[in-house]
Design an enzyme around this catalytic site. Structure first.
Site, PDB file in Angstrom:
ATOM      1  N   GLY A  12      36.275  64.068  69.173  1.00 11.67           N
ATOM      2  CA  GLY A  12      36.474  65.383  68.596  1.00 11.67           C
ATOM      3  C   GLY A  12      37.753  65.991  69.121  1.00 11.67           C
ATOM      4  N   GLN A  29      43.757  72.685  71.026  1.00 15.05           N
ATOM      5  CA  GLN A  29      44.163  71.604  71.935  1.00 15.05           C
ATOM      6  C   GLN A  29      45.506  70.993  71.550  1.00 15.05           C
ATOM      7  OE1 GLN A  29      40.124  69.489  71.734  1.00 15.05           O
ATOM      8  NE2 GLN A  29      40.791  69.060  73.817  1.00 15.05           N
ATOM      9  N   CYS A  40      37.060  65.837  78.395  1.00 17.19           N
ATOM     10  CA  CYS A  40      37.881  66.633  77.485  1.00 17.19           C
ATOM     11  C   CYS A  40      39.314  66.121  77.552  1.00 17.19           C
ATOM     12  CB  CYS A  40      37.822  68.096  77.901  1.00 17.19           C
ATOM     13  SG  CYS A  40      38.747  69.197  76.829  1.00 17.19           S
ATOM     14  N   LEU A  41      39.941  65.972  76.380  1.00 15.57           N
ATOM     15  CA  LEU A  41      41.324  65.483  76.355  1.00 15.57           C
ATOM     16  C   LEU A  41      42.267  66.478  77.040  1.00 15.57           C
ATOM     17  CD1 LEU A  41      41.536  64.057  72.730  1.00 15.57           C
ATOM     18  CD2 LEU A  41      41.075  62.831  74.852  1.00 15.57           C
ATOM     19  N   HIS A  77      30.933  71.587  72.108  1.00  8.20           N
ATOM     20  CA  HIS A  77      32.111  71.424  72.964  1.00  8.20           C
ATOM     21  C   HIS A  77      33.377  71.815  72.188  1.00  8.20           C
ATOM     22  CE1 HIS A  77      34.611  69.113  76.018  1.00  8.20           C
ATOM     23  NE2 HIS A  77      35.467  69.319  75.028  1.00  8.20           N
ATOM     24  N   GLU A  78      33.502  71.288  70.970  1.00  9.83           N
ATOM     25  CA  GLU A  78      34.709  71.579  70.176  1.00  9.83           C
ATOM     26  C   GLU A  78      34.747  73.040  69.755  1.00  9.83           C
ATOM     27  OE1 GLU A  78      36.904  69.476  70.370  1.00  9.83           O
ATOM     28  OE2 GLU A  78      35.646  67.799  70.987  1.00  9.83           O
ATOM     29  N   HIS A  82      36.124  75.416  72.262  1.00  7.72           N
ATOM     30  CA  HIS A  82      37.593  75.487  72.341  1.00  7.72           C
ATOM     31  C   HIS A  82      38.147  76.613  71.461  1.00  7.72           C
ATOM     32  CE1 HIS A  82      38.790  72.149  74.862  1.00  7.72           C
ATOM     33  NE2 HIS A  82      38.054  71.282  74.189  1.00  7.72           N
TER      34      HIS A  82
HETATM   35 ZN    ZN Z   1      37.573  69.442  74.923  1.00  9.39          ZN
END
Ligand code: ZN
Length: 187
Positions: A48, A53, A101-102, A143-144, A147
């Site tokens: 995701g 991000q 998380c990226l 989670h997404e 953000h």
């Molecule tokens: Zn993340």
């Protein structure tokens, strides 16, 4: 095109992203950013990615969750984009979910999230959708969606001792923690 991913500390990850307008959806301006978000998610092997991000402060996210990633019964989320998603918990029951998380590379932590959620969103073609999600896919969407509100998973970790480097997690804890090695939960 693969985009640069903002890392924890960048202000774009801390602001509330704004709603995408119907006009923007109709105009097709999202087409390129969505293609780039998919490219970026694939490059970093995420499941995701949220627009903030990649430095785009819009309520927009992409997902592709393979089936059975945690629990063999977990359904997949097909490759899809959600515009202006609204996530509503359907239960007080929570689940413990290992997340990475990226924007916080190479780290992992255990987060508690509602097990079941209702999600309403607009697709890139302008159509309205709603669906209930349960288990790991529900956690991935939460989670997404976090953000989009400037929230990172680390703030949701109850036991900070679970916050650790992914490599050490895999080396020392993965076998006992019930998480398959090589699991992939970056988003
Ligand atoms: Zn993340």
């Amino acid at each position: 095109m693969i985009l640069k991913v903002a890392r924890m500390g960048h202000p774009v990850l801390r602001q509330r992203a704004r709603e995408v307008t119907a006009r923007e959806i109709a105009s097709g301006v999202l087409k390129q950013i969505l293609a780039d978000m998919f490219d970026t998610m694939d490059e970093y092997e995420g499941i995701g990615l949220a627009a903030p991000q990649v430095h785009v402060p819009l309520r927009l996210l992409v997902l592709e969750v393979p089936p059975g990633l945690r629990d063999p019964d977990d359904p997949a989320i097909p490759r899809m984009a959600m515009i202006n998603p609204v996530v509503t918990p359907l239960t007080d029951e929570t689940m413990d979910n290992w997340e990475g998380c990226l924007s916080i590379p190479d780290m992992i932590g255990e987060v508690q999230r509602p097990r079941q959620v209702h999600v309403a969103w607009t697709a890139p073609d302008g159509t309205e959708h709603e669906q209930e999600f349960e288990g790991f896919p529900a956690a991935a969407i939460q989670h997404e969606a976090d953000h989009l509100d400037g929230v990172l998973y680390v703030e949701r970790i109850q036991d900070l001792k679970t916050f650790q480097y992914t490599r050490e997690f895999q080396r020392f804890h993965a076998r006992t923690g019930g998480v398959p090695e090589g699991h992939d939960d970056e988003g």
